[in-house]
Design a protein around this motif. Structure first.
Motif, PDB file in Angstrom:
ATOM      1  N   THR A  31       0.916  -1.088   0.020  1.00 33.02           N
ATOM      2  CA  THR A  31      -0.019   0.031   0.078  1.00 33.02           C
ATOM      3  C   THR A  31       0.858   0.986  -0.070  1.00 33.02           C
ATOM      4  OG1 THR A  31      -1.883  -1.020   1.283  1.00 33.02           O
ATOM      5  CG2 THR A  31      -1.861   1.123   1.110  1.00 33.02           C
ATOM      6  N   ASN A  96       2.663   2.402   3.710  1.00 31.31           N
ATOM      7  CA  ASN A  96       1.690   2.365   4.718  1.00 31.31           C
ATOM      8  C   ASN A  96       2.181   2.339   6.098  1.00 31.31           C
ATOM      9  OD1 ASN A  96       2.410  -0.247   3.901  1.00 31.31           O
ATOM     10  ND2 ASN A  96       0.446  -0.873   4.600  1.00 31.31           N
TER      11      ASN A  96
ATOM     12  N   GLY B 100      -2.439   7.763   5.770  1.00 33.84           N
ATOM     13  CA  GLY B 100      -3.135   7.622   4.407  1.00 33.84           C
ATOM     14  C   GLY B 100      -2.706   8.830   3.430  1.00 33.84           C
TER      15      GLY B 100
END
Lengths: 113, 115
Positions: A31, A96, B100
């Motif tokens: 990610t 991530n 994020g």
């Protein structure tokens, strides 16, 4: 750790012609988020584009980039360069596992008349 | 919104002197980052705070460099016994939560010159 490579330190292009700035990366994380930052002379870096979706084209201010995880690339392109595009461009990655950005070495784009 | 504020914009020190750089993040942002920019190395991460707590200092030189965030409205980067190789532009950035896809907003930087 992560690494980002921008192969060209300097790119010069004639106004109105297309331009492509290369960015490839290495990471062990699945990610990831990618950014292109642009820094005009004597100004702070600012986000130009961002993406975390594989194979999805992202566009802003006439520039576009597509994250390709298969080739570990996030190249920046524009179909018609403008004089005002002259600046320093950085490709950056965030995985991530943390919040820090890992930057490429930067590409200085000069658009000439 | 004034953006990220950094002071001073330029600082000149003599070799061996101390330099303290200040950063005021965007109001409401809980994550603060410090980066160093040089022609040779480009942009390098130094350290990062979230909610004033140090989270990652993996980019900080082990000696002479330290960073603090005593309250939510400012952070400092201190360099003791400055050396010519410390000459660089030091950039502070803040983001909403450091998570994020949150974008990092950069300040104009402090250009440190060590003579």
């Amino acid at each position: 750790g992560d690494s980002v490579t921008q192969t060209e330190g300097l790119v010069t292009v004639t106004e109105g012609l297309p331009v492509k700035l290369n960015c490839t990366y290495q990471t062990t994380y699945l990610t990831i988020a990618f950014f292109w930052y642009v820094q005009y002379l004597n100004e702070a870096p600012q986000v130009l584009l961002k993406s975390s979706t594989d194979n999805k084209r992202t566009e802003h201010q006439g520039f576009h980039a597509t994250l390709h995880k298969s080739s570990s690339s996030f190249h920046l392109q524009k179909s018609s360069a403008q004089l005002s595009d002259s600046a320093l461009y950085y490709c950056a990655l965030r995985n991530n596992a943390g919040a820090k950005l890992t930057f490429g070495g930067g590409t200085r784009l000069t658009v000439r008349p | 919104n004034a953006g990220v504020i950094q002071t001073p914009r330029h600082k000149v020190t003599g070799k061996g002197q101390e330099a303290t750089l200040w950063c005021e993040p965007i109001s409401g942002h809980s994550a603060v980052f410090w980066y160093r920019q040089t022609i040779v190395q480009g942009l390098e991460f130094l350290t990062y705070f979230r909610n004033q707590a140090p989270i990652d200092d993996s980019g900080m030189p082990k000696e002479r460099f330290s960073a603090q965030m005593p309250n939510q409205s400012h952070s400092t980067l201190k360099i003791q016994s400055t050396q010519p190789q410390d000459s660089a532009v030091y950039l502070c950035a803040s983001s909403l939560d450091g998570q994020g896809g949150a974008e990092q907003f950069f300040g104009p930087g402090t250009r440190l010159t060590v003579l």
